[in-house]
Design an enzyme around this catalytic site. Structure first.
Site, PDB file in Angstrom:
ATOM      1  N   HIS A 140       9.021  -0.463  -0.737  1.00 52.22           N
ATOM      2  CA  HIS A 140       7.716  -1.120  -0.865  1.00 52.22           C
ATOM      3  C   HIS A 140       6.574  -0.419  -0.117  1.00 52.22           C
ATOM      4  O   HIS A 140       5.731  -1.069   0.501  1.00 52.22           O
ATOM      5  CB  HIS A 140       7.806  -2.575  -0.405  1.00 52.22           C
ATOM      6  CG  HIS A 140       8.660  -3.439  -1.277  1.00 52.22           C
ATOM      7  ND1 HIS A 140       8.725  -3.297  -2.651  1.00 52.22           N
ATOM      8  CD2 HIS A 140       9.499  -4.469  -0.955  1.00 52.22           C
ATOM      9  CE1 HIS A 140       9.564  -4.205  -3.146  1.00 52.22           C
ATOM     10  NE2 HIS A 140      10.051  -4.913  -2.150  1.00 52.22           N
ATOM     11  N   HIS A 214       4.685  -9.613  -4.803  1.00 48.79           N
ATOM     12  CA  HIS A 214       6.041  -9.958  -4.354  1.00 48.79           C
ATOM     13  C   HIS A 214       6.149 -11.431  -3.937  1.00 48.79           C
ATOM     14  O   HIS A 214       6.758 -11.757  -2.920  1.00 48.79           O
ATOM     15  CB  HIS A 214       6.417  -9.054  -3.173  1.00 48.79           C
ATOM     16  CG  HIS A 214       7.887  -8.886  -2.945  1.00 48.79           C
ATOM     17  ND1 HIS A 214       8.675  -9.878  -2.409  1.00 48.79           N
ATOM     18  CD2 HIS A 214       8.713  -7.841  -3.161  1.00 48.79           C
ATOM     19  CE1 HIS A 214       9.917  -9.450  -2.282  1.00 48.79           C
ATOM     20  NE2 HIS A 214       9.971  -8.216  -2.747  1.00 48.79           N
ATOM     21  N   GLU A 344       9.130  -9.418 -10.057  1.00 46.20           N
ATOM     22  CA  GLU A 344       8.214  -8.346  -9.688  1.00 46.20           C
ATOM     23  C   GLU A 344       8.017  -7.399 -10.877  1.00 46.20           C
ATOM     24  O   GLU A 344       8.827  -6.510 -11.109  1.00 46.20           O
ATOM     25  CB  GLU A 344       8.759  -7.577  -8.483  1.00 46.20           C
ATOM     26  CG  GLU A 344       9.099  -8.452  -7.297  1.00 46.20           C
ATOM     27  CD  GLU A 344      10.039  -7.745  -6.337  1.00 46.20           C
ATOM     28  OE1 GLU A 344       9.678  -6.646  -5.856  1.00 46.20           O
ATOM     29  OE2 GLU A 344      11.144  -8.279  -6.085  1.00 46.20           O
TER      30      GLU A 344
END
Length: 380
Positions: A140, A214, A344
């Site tokens: 991420h 997210h 996501e």
């Protein structure tokens, strides 16, 4: 004859007057208008910039977000009885996102969402090294990805939508990525209960980009785990993963596997069949296009809440909160395993290291674009 003529004339005049008048109920009819509102409040400062909380309200549901990390901190929706509840995993206040570690609650993940194997990738013969912040892998965007940046923000509204536009400039070399990346996102709520997220990005050097949001959802109001939710994905394939949760490179048909959600399935049943939780990419497209397609439908039978997800991207990471354990969340609740799920929308994970995956490369002169839409409703 004269008397009959007078009576007839009077009767016709009375009927004409009566017909010209509107029925009483028509006069009392009031057109109900949906009032869209946005509230903005500065809550603190961080990195020399103001951090604000925004509340988007369409009269039926509310979305709370902040320009710190592009975080969606709360989504409040009614159940079938009209009870309003927050349906995300979160903290009580925006300020807590700055001081407490969390598993990317509601965050904007970037510059590249999901995992990159061993924190390395190659572009034009040059190897780039990134932070290994998830075991030996990169996750991420790194140690301080887009989820920990204060975005410049401005809010907007019209008669159909209220939202916040946020921009962030990621300098060349930040977290190991090449190129200066100019990123803009819009998070907005419509009058008909749609939460829309849109990303755009440009670069001055060849780089890689994969942005998403997210948010952890729990349509039951996060009172317990989400195993009683019903899921449906319009996905014929998924990408298997290794022990480090990195895709193996295979694209596998879901037929005959616990990943076959093409007809509605209860999450708990599928996790039992799988033997563990899900943290996998569901393949929604095999070729890039601008078409918004129906990715997923999630129902919570007890509350009646329904969420439909649409996107123009290639896949959706289906994560079932496998690593949540004894986490102190909002409203005095303790979040445990499978208490929330993430949908996501994104390019396939670790795509830069798999030639058969859709390319995440962005070149100068090109524009990265990505749209997500969550539609909320209630069933009786």
């Amino acid at each position: 004859m004269k008397i009959n003529s007078i009576i007839t004339t009077g009767l016709l005049l009375f009927l004409a007057m009566a017909c010209s008048q509107k029925p009483p109920q028509e006069k009392e009819t009031i057109k109900e208008e949906i009032k869209l509102m946005i509230k903005a409040e500065k809550v603190t400062e961080h990195q020399g910039k103001s951090v604000s909380k925004y509340v988007l309200d369409n009269g039926t549901m509310q979305v709370e977000l902040t320009n710190y990390g592009g975080v969606i901190s709360k989504i409040i929706t009614p159940d079938k009885d009209g009870n309003q509840e927050n349906i995300t995993l979160t903290f009580d206040t925006v300020e807590e996102f700055l001081t407490k570690e969390n598993p990317f609650f509601g965050a904007t993940a970037g510059r590249v969402a999901n995992r990159i194997a061993k924190g390395e990738f190659e572009l034009d013969g040059k190897t780039y090294t990134l932070a290994q912040n998830n075991g030996e892998n990169h996750l991420h965007g790194g140690v301080e990805g887009f989820n920990k940046k204060v975005w410049d923000a401005e809010h907007y509204s019209d008669d159909k939508v209220v939202g916040v536009k946020m921009t962030y400039t990621s300098p060349d070399g930040e977290e190991g990525y090449p190129g200066t990346l100019q990123t803009t996102q819009w998070i907005e709520l419509t009058s008909d209960n749609r939460l829309r997220i849109r990303f755009e990005a440009t670069t001055d050097q060849k780089t890689i980009v994969n942005l998403t949001n997210h948010t952890y959802f729990n349509l039951g109001g996060a009172k317990r785990d989400a195993l009683d939710h019903e899921f449906q994905f319009w996905a014929d394939a998924y990408t298997p993963i290794d022990e480090g949760l990195i895709p193996t490179g295979e694209v596998k048909d879901v037929t005959g596997t616990p990943f076959d959600f093409r007809t509605p399935k209860i999450l708990g049943d599928q996790i039992t069949a799988h033997g563990e939780g899900f943290d996998h990419n569901m393949v929604m497209k095999t070729e890039k296009s601008e078409e918004m397609i129906h990715f997923a439908k999630v129902r919570h039978p007890e509350s009646g809440r329904v969420m439909d997800m649409y996107s123009d991207n290639m896949g959706v990471q289906f994560y079932t909160g496998n690593f949540l354990a004894d986490f102190a969340g909002a409203d005095g609740k303790t979040y445990d395993k499978h208490w929330g799920f993430c949908l996501e929308s994104q390019n396939w994970p670790d795509a830069i290291n798999h030639d058969n995956f859709p390319s995440p490369i962005l070149n100068p002169g090109e524009k990265y674009e990505h749209r997500i839409e969550y539609r909320f409703s209630v069933e009786e």
